[in-house]
Design an enzyme around this catalytic site. Structure first.
Site, PDB file in Angstrom:
ATOM      1  NE  ARG A 111      20.817   1.611  -6.313  1.00  0.00           N
ATOM      2  CZ  ARG A 111      19.712   1.817  -7.000  1.00  0.00           C
ATOM      3  NH1 ARG A 111      19.728   2.655  -8.015  1.00  0.00           N
ATOM      4  NH2 ARG A 111      18.603   1.216  -6.699  1.00  0.00           N
ATOM      5  CB  THR A 115      22.486   8.910  -0.715  1.00  0.00           C
ATOM      6  OG1 THR A 115      23.362   7.777  -0.890  1.00  0.00           O
ATOM      7  CG2 THR A 115      22.595   9.377   0.728  1.00  0.00           C
ATOM      8  CG  ASP A 207      18.503  -6.207  -5.513  1.00  0.00           C
ATOM      9  OD1 ASP A 207      19.515  -6.835  -5.900  1.00  0.00           O
ATOM     10  OD2 ASP A 207      18.562  -5.303  -4.662  1.00  0.00           O
ATOM     11  CG  ASP A 210      18.617  -9.032  -3.009  1.00  0.00           C
ATOM     12  OD1 ASP A 210      19.751  -9.235  -2.514  1.00  0.00           O
ATOM     13  OD2 ASP A 210      17.824  -8.191  -2.559  1.00  0.00           O
TER      14      ASP A 210
HETATM   15  C1  PRP Z   1      23.024  -2.791  -8.176  1.00  0.00           C
HETATM   16  C2  PRP Z   1      23.544  -3.125  -9.565  1.00  0.00           C
HETATM   17  C3  PRP Z   1      24.457  -1.964  -9.857  1.00  0.00           C
HETATM   18  C4  PRP Z   1      23.775  -0.818  -9.160  1.00  0.00           C
HETATM   19  C5  PRP Z   1      23.071   0.001 -10.205  1.00  0.00           C
HETATM   20  O1  PRP Z   1      23.961  -3.129  -7.222  1.00  0.00           O
HETATM   21  O2  PRP Z   1      24.171  -4.367  -9.655  1.00  0.00           O
HETATM   22  O3  PRP Z   1      25.766  -2.133  -9.374  1.00  0.00           O
HETATM   23  O4  PRP Z   1      22.808  -1.380  -8.264  1.00  0.00           O
HETATM   24  O5  PRP Z   1      22.521   1.130  -9.650  1.00  0.00           O
HETATM   25  P1  PRP Z   1      23.026   2.606  -9.975  1.00  0.00           P
HETATM   26  O6  PRP Z   1      23.165   2.682 -11.461  1.00  0.00           O
HETATM   27  O7  PRP Z   1      21.892   3.452  -9.461  1.00  0.00           O
HETATM   28  O8  PRP Z   1      24.296   2.832  -9.250  1.00  0.00           O
HETATM   29  P2  PRP Z   1      23.672  -2.963  -5.647  1.00  0.00           P
HETATM   30  O9  PRP Z   1      24.097  -1.627  -5.187  1.00  0.00           O
HETATM   31  O10 PRP Z   1      22.256  -3.356  -5.361  1.00  0.00           O
HETATM   32  O11 PRP Z   1      24.694  -3.988  -5.013  1.00  0.00           O
HETATM   33  P3  PRP Z   1      24.751  -5.590  -5.115  1.00  0.00           P
HETATM   34  O12 PRP Z   1      25.127  -5.940  -6.536  1.00  0.00           O
HETATM   35  O13 PRP Z   1      25.812  -5.933  -4.150  1.00  0.00           O
HETATM   36  O14 PRP Z   1      23.411  -6.151  -4.761  1.00  0.00           O
HETATM   37  N1  URA Z   2      19.932  -2.260  -9.023  1.00  0.00           N
HETATM   38  C1  URA Z   2      19.197  -3.368  -9.309  1.00  0.00           C
HETATM   39  O1  URA Z   2      19.615  -4.493  -8.992  1.00  0.00           O
HETATM   40  N2  URA Z   2      18.028  -3.203  -9.930  1.00  0.00           N
HETATM   41  C2  URA Z   2      17.548  -2.003 -10.295  1.00  0.00           C
HETATM   42  O2  URA Z   2      16.449  -1.933 -10.887  1.00  0.00           O
HETATM   43  C3  URA Z   2      18.300  -0.859  -9.990  1.00  0.00           C
HETATM   44  C4  URA Z   2      19.503  -1.028  -9.362  1.00  0.00           C
END
Ligand code: PRP
Ligand code: URA
Length: 216
Positions: A111, A115, A207, A210
């Protein structure tokens, strides 16, 4: 006190007490990376139990040590798990313990911090897409951008039967996915209240990527 029923036709909320017990531990800011990983794995297995509850069966002849009989086996399409990288990876092993024959594809999305829209960086699934059922795995359904994009990519590749397994869903995410893909059912452990200004789910669990991989 059981959790409230789902207010959305596309969303099925887990009812099993163990899911809710484990989810509370997962939300706890003091939960270590090791325990967080184990809880995501266990909740994924329990969600898969719910999401496979309507698999069709066919008669299966079998010989017990005493006599022949007819049991059942799961019929229908082959299952493919598609974790959304990174955090979806934490759900794969739990689902595979229940459905060990499933294949695993991968969708790479992150994400954009400003944006909040998903950025696509990887897509790889088994070849016989039309012959398969897909479970997209991601612990968080926040704005719904990532799940919607993952489902769109799968459909472009020819997938027709897709479900999403997530741990925490926000109303905005359920609604966005349902608008774009009304055929996709979501199986979640909880429907949380809302998103904050940074797009994090409240109360949520922070997160997920993380916390799973200790990268904060
Ligand atoms: C997080 C999560 C989803 C996304 C959800 O991933 O694991 O994939 O955010 O958010 P959305 O519904 O608003 O799209 P992130 O983009 O943080 O990537 P990561 O898993 O690599 O940390
Ligand atoms: N992605 C995450 O990991 N946590 C949230 O709360 C939203 C998006």
């Amino acid at each position: 006190m059981p959790p409230a029923p789902s207010p959305y036709p596309t969303l099925a909320l887990a009812r099993h007490p163990l899911v809710h017990h484990k989810l509370t531990l997962l939300r706890d800011r003091h939960t270590s990376t090791k325990i967080f990983k184990e809880l995501v794995d266990e909740i994924a297995l329990l969600l898969a139990y719910e999401a496979t509850g309507d698999l069709p069966l066919e008669p299966a002849p079998v010989e017990t040590p005493l006599e022949p009989t007819v049991g059942y086996r799961v019929s229908g399409k082959k299952l493919t798990l598609v974790p959304i990288l990174r955090a979806g990876l934490g759900m794969v092993d739990g689902v595979l313990r229940l459905v060990p024959g499933a294949r695993v594809g991968h969708v790479g999305l992150y994400r954009d911090h400003d944006t909040l829209e998903p950025v696509d960086y990887y897509f790889r699934v088994p070849g016989d897409v039309a012959e398969r059922d897909f479970f997209v795995l991601d612990p968080m359904l926040a704005t719904g951008g990532s799940a919607t994009s993952a489902v769109s990519s799968l459909k472009r590749a020819g997938a027709r039967r897709i479900r999403l397994l997530c741990i925490v869903a926000a109303p905005a995410g359920v609604e966005r996915l349902a608008r774009a893909h009304p055929d996709v059912r979501v199986f979640a452990a909880a429907l949380d209240r809302e998103l904050n200004a940074q797009g994090y789910i409240l109360p949520g669990l922070g997160d997920a990527g993380d916390r799973l991989f200790g990268t904060r």
